[in-house]
Each structure stands twice: as structure tokens, then as C-alpha cells.
Design a protein around this motif. Structure first.
Motif: not given
Length: 599
Positions: A179-184, A188-191, A462-463, A213-217
């Protein structure tokens, strides 16, 4: 002809049936593969998928509503009890409602209905609790003497209550990680890291571009984060980059040398040392330690393409290749005044296994030679280096320390427009909520574990339909204001977390381990850190009338809540006792959002 008509009719009805199944599957987020499973488990899995596979709170809410509709529909079709406003994830409440529904049935149906309620309630219990109940039932059935039954029951309780179900905990942790992997904001380490060089003697990892990862960044997309890990007694091959760089040592000891067009600079490395390396400077380093790995975080600001940089190696044959090799023999013979045979031996000859890769084993004699003449950076800026952790902390008490070097104080950080910070949060302590006025912080966990809580506006979906639709979604988000979402992430060594400017954030160490970070504050020129809790919090500076109008309570109550012990202005213990009645003593400090009920 008749056969053809029959075939056409069969094909027609098959298409109609397939279309109906597709429509049903599209409306049912559980999917057909779960059709034979228990409805309650399917309901929980449906909600989990909504959290994993959807973007934005609104889309996630719509998905969860569909899950609830399908769950309620199945219960009605089977003639069972139906939950109303209670929490579907509260098994006890659902069991009570089921019993109430059974009481409304006829006398004949009640025993079977109540038995079904008990069966479903037991299925919803954790595996350890179900095993405990089964063990206690065996005690009642198999033991005849009362004292033996009591002893058997106590043994069951000791066996299952004191040993939580590890399998369920592992599954929950795995789901939490997905679930947290979708957090923009969370890497996490290794990903999300690319191994440009992954070798027996060391690794060179580069975090993916932030906007991937996400357009917010995308506002910080011109920067890149990398990590160098060199094993004991390992030499890192000379190279330069088309990027300005800041090195921060997080673990180990060694020597780093870089060459500018004017001179050579060489520095001893220990945790906390910060070195600014100008773009184009050739760098090499060595791990001096016989046992400990040398780990260095590197911030890059590329000079050619934003967010994209390359390494260039003067030495190497195949892995990596020397940047001299692509030049023609004619050019190389002329500029070096050397025969082609000698050049072939240097750049084109066969390479032994020990001479391949970015990381090479070095002898003790070579390490001593590379370390001669190196200076040890101190707390003050000296040419291109200083020791961050040797400075006096900006904020500190018995619960933690915070170190920071800013561009306005350190000239070598000005070109990068970047601050470097270090956190040390003692076990069971909190770095109080605050936000940064202009700077976005990239936080790298170097030791320990804990978690971060951040407040941010609702995340845009995210579109995947292109930039125009994405811009329309951003415009739609701008029309809403004053709505926030809590982002909470468990952190451990190697994780990266992004804190945008203006976003309130707090960090919490676990109860049994100290938590340490290093952080890069991007676009830090004239940044201010503003605390919203602790002795120097922003609310205390408000006029009394402003407090009453804003919070809707007497200003005296606001002052009481936002007052704090001056000794715990910036770091507080989670076990800090509240002032006030004896009933509140001993309660730990809660979430930073607990005070939201005042608004």
C-alpha cells in the motif's frame, strides 16, 4: 445451410453471455476469481484492492462504496442479517447485530441462525484467537476433573495469547508495504532505485527521477539522489559527472580525493562529513576500514539535462569503459606521442577479473598511500568540506538533536541552493510538528526505525491519459482548499521520504531504537522552519482575539494546549505527561492530528 444458421445462433448467444459477464465483472471490483470465497473475506480484500489500486481519496471512496454495495447485496440474497451503520471491520459489533436479527426469526430458525452467527464470528477472529478457543473447547471436552480443566485452560491461554500469529503479522506488513509503495512521498529501500554498478566489492544506486514516482514531485525533478556503498578495503574508480554534487558520509571511514582544474583536494571521511564537489571534478575514494562498509549519500544537480547525469571514467576497458577508447588511434597517438601498441595495452588489452568494475580491492599499502596528506574536516567550512555532526546542534535536549548547514551560512552550498541536515531522535521520542517555508526536504533514514506523519492536501489522481487530462485534474484540485490527508509511513534504514515545502510533518522514533536521518533541503535559500507545537510554536504568537475567532474556544484554552515545557521545545518524549488532572497523567502524546477537533 441449417448447420450455418445453428452455428450463427450459438455464436450470437455466446457473445451475449460473454458481454453480460464482462459487464458484471467490470461492476464488481472483487473479480470472478474470488467467486467461491467467503463474502466477508472478499469484502475485506475488495477494500484492500481499493487502497492499493486507486489514486486519490475520492476515487478510493467510490471503490469502497462499490465493495459495500456488493457485500450488502449478497447478504440480502442469502437471507442473512444486514449491517447498518456499524463498522464492518468490527467483528464483535457484527456478531451482536447478527444475534439481534436471529431473535426476529421464528423459534425453529433461531438455533440455526445463531449457530451461523457464531461460525462467522469465529472465522473473523485472528488465527491465534481461533486456536485459543479450539484449545479451550478441547479442555472442556477431554478433561473430567474441574482442577484439570482449569489448568488446561491456563496452558492454552499462555500458549496462544502470549505468542501472536506471526503469519498474520507478516501478511499485514507485506500488505502495508504494497500500500505504501503507491505513496508518492515514500521510496522504500530497494525499490525505485537503479543499480548502475552492483558488484562484489560495492554498489552504486541511483534513486529514480522524482516525477516518475508521481507528478506531485516534478518541482524537484532536476535533483537526483544516489548512494555509494564500498566494502572494506575497497577503492572506487576515478570518475567525473556532468552534475554538481554534495557527498554526505553516513557510515564508515575512508578517504575521498577530487581533482579540479587547479589542484587536488583530499579529505578523511567519517560519519557527518559533507563534501561539495564541483561539476566535472574527477573523484576517487577508498574505504580504509577492515570490517565496516563505507556508505555515502550523494545529491546530484545535473548541468546538462535536469534530473539526468552520467559518469565518465578515464580508466577502464570493458566494465566500465574508459572515455579515451572511442577516440581514434590517430588522435590518441598524436596527443600522447605514444605508439599504438602502448595505447592498446592501456585501453584495449584484456582485463583481469580483479580489474573490472567500479569497485576494486586495494592492498593495505595502497590504502595508506591514498590516505596520506588528507585533511580531517571540522565543524567550520574549510574549502570544500565540513563536518555536520561536529557542529553545535541547532535544536537539542535529552530526547534528540538536530543539525543543519544552510546556504546562507555555508558558501559551498550556495550554488546547489541546498541545505544539509542531520537528525538524531532518541528511542521513544518525537521531533515536534513543523513545516518549512520554501524548502522541500529529501530525508534518508540511516539508522533505526520509527515512522513519519505528514499533513498534505488531498492527493491528485495520477492520470495515465496524457498531460492535458493531468492538467485538468490539477485545476480541479485547485478549486478545493482546506481539506487535508494524513500520510503516515513506517521508516527503517535505507528508506527515503519527501517533505514538500509548507507541509506540516513530525518524526517519531520507535520505543526500542534511536532513529537517525540525513536530509537535503532543496531550494533552501532563505528557508525558515516554523514549528506548530512546542515552546516556540506559531500559534502562541497569535492575538487572543485571533485565537478565539479561529479555534472557536476561549483563548485561555488555546494557550493551555499550545504551552509546553521549554526543555522539550523541539524534541519530546512519547511518555511525556500532560499537565492537568490526574486522569490524564501517564498518557502518551498522540497523533499530531489529535488537536484537529478544535477546528
Amino acid at each position: 445451410m441449417e448447420m450455418s444458421k445453428c452455428f450463427s445462433l450459438v455464436l450470437f448467444f455466446s457473445l451475449v453471455l460473454s458481454f453480460g459477464l464482462l459487464c458484471s465483472a467490470a461492476d464488481n471490483p472483487w473479480g470472478r476469481s474470488e467467486a467461491e470465497r467467503d463474502p466477508w473475506r472478499r469484502y475485506k480484500e475488495c477494500k484492500r484492492r481499493c487502497q492499493l489500486d486507486t489514486r486519490g481519496e475520492r476515487e478510493q471512496g467510490e471503490c469502497e462504496d462499490r465493495c459495500e454495495r456488493h457485500f450488502s447485496r449478497e447478504q440480502e440474497e442469502k437471507g442473512r442479517w444486514r449491517r447498518h451503520d456499524s463498522n464492518p471491520e468490527d467483528p464483535q459489533r457484527r456478531f451482536e447485530e447478527c444475534q439481534e436479527w436471529c431473535q426476529q426469526q421464528g423459534e425453529r430458525q433461531q438455533p440455526q441462525c445463531q449457530q451461523e452467527c457464531r461460525r462467522e464470528f469465529q472465522e473473523q477472529q485472528p488465527q491465534s484467537q481461533r486456536q485459543l478457543q479450539e484449545c479451550q473447547q478441547r479442555c472442556q471436552q477431554e478433561e473430567q476433573r474441574p482442577e484439570k480443566k482449569q489448568q488446561c485452560v491456563r496452558q492454552c491461554r499462555q500458549q496462544f495469547e502470549q505468542q501472536p500469529n506471526k503469519r498474520e503479522e507478516e501478511e499485514e506488513e507485506e500488505w502495508e508495504g504494497r500500500r505504501q509503495s503507491h505513496n508518492p512521498y515514500y521510496f522504500p529501500r530497494g525499490r525505485f532505485a537503479q543499480a548502475r554498478f552492483r558488484e562484489d566489492n560495492g554498489n552504486f544506486w541511483v534513486l529514480q527521477k522524482f516525477s516518475q514516482k508521481h507528478h506531485l514531485l516534478k518541482g524537484i525533478n532536476e535533483y537526483r539522489i544516489a548512494l555509494i556503498e564500498a566494502n572494506p578495503n575497497t577503492f572506487v574508480l576515478p570518475h567525473h559527472c556532468d552534475a554538481e554534487k554534495i557527498y554526505v558520509v553516513t557510515k564508515g571511514r575512508g578517504t575521498l580525493t577530487f581533482l579540479t582544474h587547479k589542484k587536488k583536494e583530499s579529505f578523511n571521511l567519517v560519519p557527518g562529513v559533507v563534501i561539495r564537489v564541483p561539476a566535472g571534478s574527477t573523484v576517487y575514494l577508498v574505504n580504509q576500514d577492515n570490517n565496516e562498509k563505507l556508505t555515502i549519500a550523494v545529491l546530484h544537480r545535473p548541468v546538462n539535462n535536469p534530473g539526468q547525469f552520467e559518469e565518465f571514467f578515464p580508466a577502464g576497458k570493458e566494465n566500465p569503459q574508459s572515455y579515451y577508447r572511442p577516440f581514434s588511434r590517430e588522435i590518441l597517438e598524436a596527443v600522447f606521442n605514444t605508439r599504438s601498441e602502448q595505447l592498446d595495452r592501456l585501453f584495449h588489452g584484456r582485463q583481469r577479473q580483479s580489474q573490472q568494475g567500479m569497485f576494486r580491492r586495494a592492498s593495505q599499502e595502497q590504502i595508506r598511500s591514498l590516505s596520506q596528506g588528507a585533511t580531517t574536516p571540522k565543524e567550520k567550512e574549510e574549502d570544500f568540506a565540513f563536518n555536520l555532526l561536529a557542529q553545535k546542534p541547532k535544536f537539542s535536549n535529552q530526547n534528540g538533536k538536530f543539525f543543519e548547514a544552510c546556504p546562507r551560512e555555508f558558501e559551498l552550498l550556495q550554488d546547489m541552493d541546498t541545505a544539509v541536515a542531520g537528525f538524531e531522535i532518541n528511542q521513544g521520542s518525537i521531533f515536534v510538528p513543523h513545516y518549512n517555508s520554501k524548502s522541500t526536504f529529501v530525508v534518508l533514514v540511516t539508522e533505526g526505525n520509527g515512522y513519519v506523519e505528514m499533513v498534505c492536501p488531498h492527493l491528485s489522481r495520477q492520470s495515465s491519459q496524457g498531460e492535458e487530462e493531468e492538467e485538468e485534474e490539477e485545476e480541479e484540485e485547485e478549486t478545493r482548499s482546506g481539506e487535508y490527508k494524513r500520510v503516515r509511513v513506517r521508516l527503517s534504514a535505507g528508506d527515503v521520504f519527501i517533505v514538500p515545502a509548507g507541509h506540516p510533518v513530525t518524526y517519531v522514533a520507535s520505543k526500542n531504537k534511536q532513529l537517525r536521518f540525513i536530509a537535503f533541503g532543496l531550494y533552501n535559500q532563505n528557508n525558515t522552519r516554523i514549528f506548530i507545537a512546542g515552546e516556540n510554536n506559531m500559534v502562541k504568537q497569535m492575538d487572543s482575539a485571533a485565537k478565539e475567532l479561529a479555534f472557536g474556544v476561549p483563548s485561555k484554552l488555546v494557550d493551555e494546549i499550545f504551552s509546553n515545557n521549554p526543555q522539550e521545545s523541539y524534541f519530546v518524549s512519547r511518555q511525556r505527561q500532560h499537565r492537568g488532572s490526574e486522569e490524564s497523567r501517564g498518557r502518551p502524546v498522540g497523533s499530531i492530528l489529535d488537536f484537529a477537533r478544535l477546528f
